[in-house]
Design a protein around this motif. Structure first.
Motif, mmCIF file in Angstrom:
data_model
loop_
_atom_site.group_PDB
_atom_site.id
_atom_site.type_symbol
_atom_site.label_atom_id
_atom_site.label_comp_id
_atom_site.label_asym_id
_atom_site.label_seq_id
_atom_site.Cartn_x
_atom_site.Cartn_y
_atom_site.Cartn_z
ATOM 1 N N TYR A 21 0.805 -1.226 0.000
ATOM 2 C CA TYR A 21 0.000 0.000 0.000
ATOM 3 C C TYR A 21 0.842 1.282 0.000
ATOM 4 O O TYR A 21 0.301 2.369 -0.195
ATOM 5 C CB TYR A 21 -0.943 0.019 1.210
ATOM 6 N N GLY A 57 -9.208 -4.592 9.398
ATOM 7 C CA GLY A 57 -7.774 -4.448 9.251
ATOM 8 C C GLY A 57 -7.046 -4.757 10.547
ATOM 9 O O GLY A 57 -6.671 -3.848 11.288
ATOM 10 N N GLY A 59 -4.080 -6.052 10.816
ATOM 11 C CA GLY A 59 -2.731 -5.519 10.617
ATOM 12 C C GLY A 59 -1.709 -6.101 11.566
ATOM 13 O O GLY A 59 -1.453 -7.313 11.590
ATOM 14 N N GLY A 61 -1.987 -5.953 14.793
ATOM 15 C CA GLY A 61 -2.643 -6.336 16.044
ATOM 16 C C GLY A 61 -2.497 -5.311 17.149
ATOM 17 O O GLY A 61 -2.804 -5.597 18.316
ATOM 18 N N LEU A 62 -2.070 -4.109 16.813
ATOM 19 C CA LEU A 62 -1.848 -3.108 17.870
ATOM 20 C C LEU A 62 -3.162 -2.694 18.530
ATOM 21 O O LEU A 62 -3.244 -2.627 19.765
ATOM 22 C CB LEU A 62 -1.121 -1.878 17.301
ATOM 23 N N ASN A 63 -4.200 -2.428 17.740
ATOM 24 C CA ASN A 63 -5.484 -2.031 18.334
ATOM 25 C C ASN A 63 -6.042 -3.156 19.194
ATOM 26 O O ASN A 63 -6.631 -2.916 20.250
ATOM 27 C CB ASN A 63 -6.506 -1.672 17.252
ATOM 28 N N TYR A 83 -10.955 -8.719 10.749
ATOM 29 C CA TYR A 83 -10.689 -9.201 9.390
ATOM 30 C C TYR A 83 -9.317 -8.739 8.955
ATOM 31 O O TYR A 83 -8.916 -7.600 9.260
ATOM 32 C CB TYR A 83 -11.737 -8.663 8.401
ATOM 33 N N PHE A 86 -4.490 -9.516 4.193
ATOM 34 C CA PHE A 86 -3.084 -9.776 3.827
ATOM 35 C C PHE A 86 -2.235 -9.912 5.100
ATOM 36 O O PHE A 86 -1.501 -8.988 5.459
ATOM 37 C CB PHE A 86 -2.548 -8.626 2.955
ATOM 38 N N ASP A 136 -11.116 -10.869 2.796
ATOM 39 C CA ASP A 136 -11.504 -9.516 2.414
ATOM 40 C C ASP A 136 -12.815 -9.183 3.132
ATOM 41 O O ASP A 136 -13.851 -9.799 2.872
ATOM 42 C CB ASP A 136 -11.695 -9.484 0.886
ATOM 43 N N ALA A 137 -12.760 -8.198 4.019
ATOM 44 C CA ALA A 137 -13.937 -7.857 4.829
ATOM 45 C C ALA A 137 -15.094 -7.379 3.970
ATOM 46 O O ALA A 137 -16.259 -7.548 4.344
ATOM 47 C CB ALA A 137 -13.568 -6.777 5.843
ATOM 48 N N THR A 138 -14.795 -6.806 2.805
ATOM 49 C CA THR A 138 -15.883 -6.257 1.990
ATOM 50 C C THR A 138 -16.718 -7.366 1.347
ATOM 51 O O THR A 138 -17.807 -7.112 0.868
ATOM 52 C CB THR A 138 -15.350 -5.317 0.881
ATOM 53 N N ASP A 153 -10.019 0.625 10.290
ATOM 54 C CA ASP A 153 -8.590 0.940 10.258
ATOM 55 C C ASP A 153 -7.935 0.330 9.021
ATOM 56 O O ASP A 153 -6.923 -0.366 9.110
ATOM 57 C CB ASP A 153 -7.929 0.434 11.554
ATOM 58 N N PHE A 155 -6.038 1.037 5.241
ATOM 59 C CA PHE A 155 -5.130 2.095 4.802
ATOM 60 C C PHE A 155 -5.995 3.249 4.277
ATOM 61 O O PHE A 155 -7.223 3.168 4.281
ATOM 62 C CB PHE A 155 -4.158 1.542 3.759
ATOM 63 N N GLU A 162 -11.686 0.308 -1.171
ATOM 64 C CA GLU A 162 -12.859 -0.571 -1.031
ATOM 65 C C GLU A 162 -13.420 -0.610 0.389
ATOM 66 O O GLU A 162 -14.578 -0.953 0.577
ATOM 67 C CB GLU A 162 -12.559 -1.992 -1.537
HETATM 68 C C1 LIG Z 1 -3.728 0.516 8.729
HETATM 69 S S1 LIG Z 1 -3.512 -1.227 8.716
HETATM 70 C C2 LIG Z 1 -4.333 -1.769 10.214
HETATM 71 C C3 LIG Z 1 -3.535 -1.639 11.491
HETATM 72 C C4 LIG Z 1 -4.134 -2.463 12.601
HETATM 73 N N1 LIG Z 1 -5.481 -2.083 12.895
HETATM 74 C C5 LIG Z 1 -3.302 -2.504 13.851
HETATM 75 O O1 LIG Z 1 -3.814 -2.219 14.946
HETATM 76 O O2 LIG Z 1 -2.114 -2.857 13.757
HETATM 77 C C6 LIG Z 1 -4.714 -1.734 7.504
HETATM 78 C C7 LIG Z 1 -4.900 -3.223 7.396
HETATM 79 O O3 LIG Z 1 -6.081 -3.482 6.653
HETATM 80 C C8 LIG Z 1 -5.861 -4.615 5.848
HETATM 81 N N2 LIG Z 1 -6.866 -4.590 4.770
HETATM 82 C C9 LIG Z 1 -6.912 -3.761 3.700
HETATM 83 N N3 LIG Z 1 -8.009 -4.001 2.951
HETATM 84 C C10 LIG Z 1 -8.689 -5.003 3.565
HETATM 85 C C11 LIG Z 1 -9.889 -5.701 3.271
HETATM 86 N N4 LIG Z 1 -10.633 -5.401 2.186
HETATM 87 N N5 LIG Z 1 -10.297 -6.676 4.138
HETATM 88 C C12 LIG Z 1 -9.540 -6.992 5.231
HETATM 89 N N6 LIG Z 1 -8.384 -6.360 5.543
HETATM 90 C C13 LIG Z 1 -7.950 -5.381 4.734
HETATM 91 C C14 LIG Z 1 -4.424 -4.429 5.389
HETATM 92 O O4 LIG Z 1 -3.864 -5.627 4.905
HETATM 93 C C15 LIG Z 1 -3.769 -3.927 6.667
HETATM 94 O O5 LIG Z 1 -3.287 -4.976 7.432
#
Ligand SMILES: C[S@@+](CC[C@H](N)C(=O)[O-])C[C@H]1O[C@@H](n2cnc3c(N)ncnc32)[C@H](O)[C@@H]1O
Length: 220
Positions: A21, A57, A59, A61-63, A83, A86, A136-138, A153, A155, A162
């Motif tokens: 991204y 997202g 990601g 796992g911080l949240n 969800y 990636f 993919d959450a969508t 959360d 990007f 999406e």
């Molecule tokens: C900004 S990061 C999230 C950070 C995370 N919330 C944390 O606390 O570390 C965005 C995350 O959304 C995921 N993502 C993007 N599009 C997505 C989708 N359509 N469905 C699920 N996850 C998605 C990305 O792979 C990425 O890991």
């Protein structure tokens, strides 16, 4: 900057640059501060008696860790349904959360690879539960009227459009229980309008992080 190279943010916590991204997973002004201010406190999960969090997202796992520690510290039950399309590797998660000893997190790391292969992970420790869908959450069937908090959360809207469409925002609103709150770091006009069109009461707040504004949107 390599995807494998954690970056230290202004509050000392770590984040990562996503090569896919071209953005960091959290604010360089303070990843932990953003997690606490925008998601934990913005959504009200820090005072909810038993938060049910839907996260778009997972990601790094911080949240999840921020919310888990808050709930553990005050003896609250927590259910998190996240969800992630990636997933990064367990080794990288371990490096980014160095020193993290919560048993639920450690169990998640132990079962991460099998979960990624299976497409989901379901863990429970006492009154704390984590369900992770590697999808993919969508395209997923989100639980209706369920979440006390949605952590949106993805990007940024420009890079990850999406998860910010009016249609998906309406589906997220539908998954909130009455009184539930969606929190997101973006204060973009289109996001604000999409949340309002979904019937939520939208409020712009000023964050501690880089003085950026963020949104909280409540379902009446
Ligand atoms: C900004 S990061 C999230 C950070 C995370 N919330 C944390 O606390 O570390 C965005 C995350 O959304 C995921 N993502 C993007 N599009 C997505 C989708 N359509 N469905 C699920 N996850 C998605 C990305 O792979 C990425 O890991």
């Amino acid at each position: 900057m390599s995807e494998r190279q954690p970056q230290r943010t202004a509050d000392g916590s770590l984040t990562l640059m996503s090569e896919r991204y071209g953005e960091t997973y959290a604010s360089l002004h303070g990843a932990l501060a953003q997690s606490r201010t925008v998601f934990l406190q913005g959504s009200g999960s820090h005072v909810h008696p038993a938060p049910r969090v839907l996260e778009i997202g997972f990601g790094l796992g911080l949240n999840f860790r921020t919310t888990l520690h808050n709930a553990s510290g005050r003896g609250a039950a927590l259910t998190c349904h996240a969800y992630e399309a990636f997933p990064i590797s367990a080794a990288l998660l371990t490096e980014l959360a160095a020193g993290e000893t919560h048993p639920l997190w450690l169990e998640m790391l132990d079962t991460w690879d099998a979960g990624v292969r299976a497409g989901h992970l379901e863990l429970e420790r006492g009154s704390h539960r984590l369900r992770l869908d590697f999808a993919d959450a969508t395209l997923a069937p989100l639980p209706p009227n369920w979440a006390s908090a949605v952590y949106l959360d993805g990007f940024s809207p420009g890079k990850n459009p999406e998860v910010w469409t009016p249609e998906f925002l309406a589906r997220l609103a539908h998954s909130l229980s009455p009184g539930g709150v969606l929190a997101t770091y973006s204060a973009a006009g289109a996001v604000r309008r999409g949340l309002a069109a979904a019937g939520l009461q939208v409020e712009k707040r000023r964050g501690l992080v880089g003085k950026r504004e963020f949104l909280v949107a409540r379902k009446e």
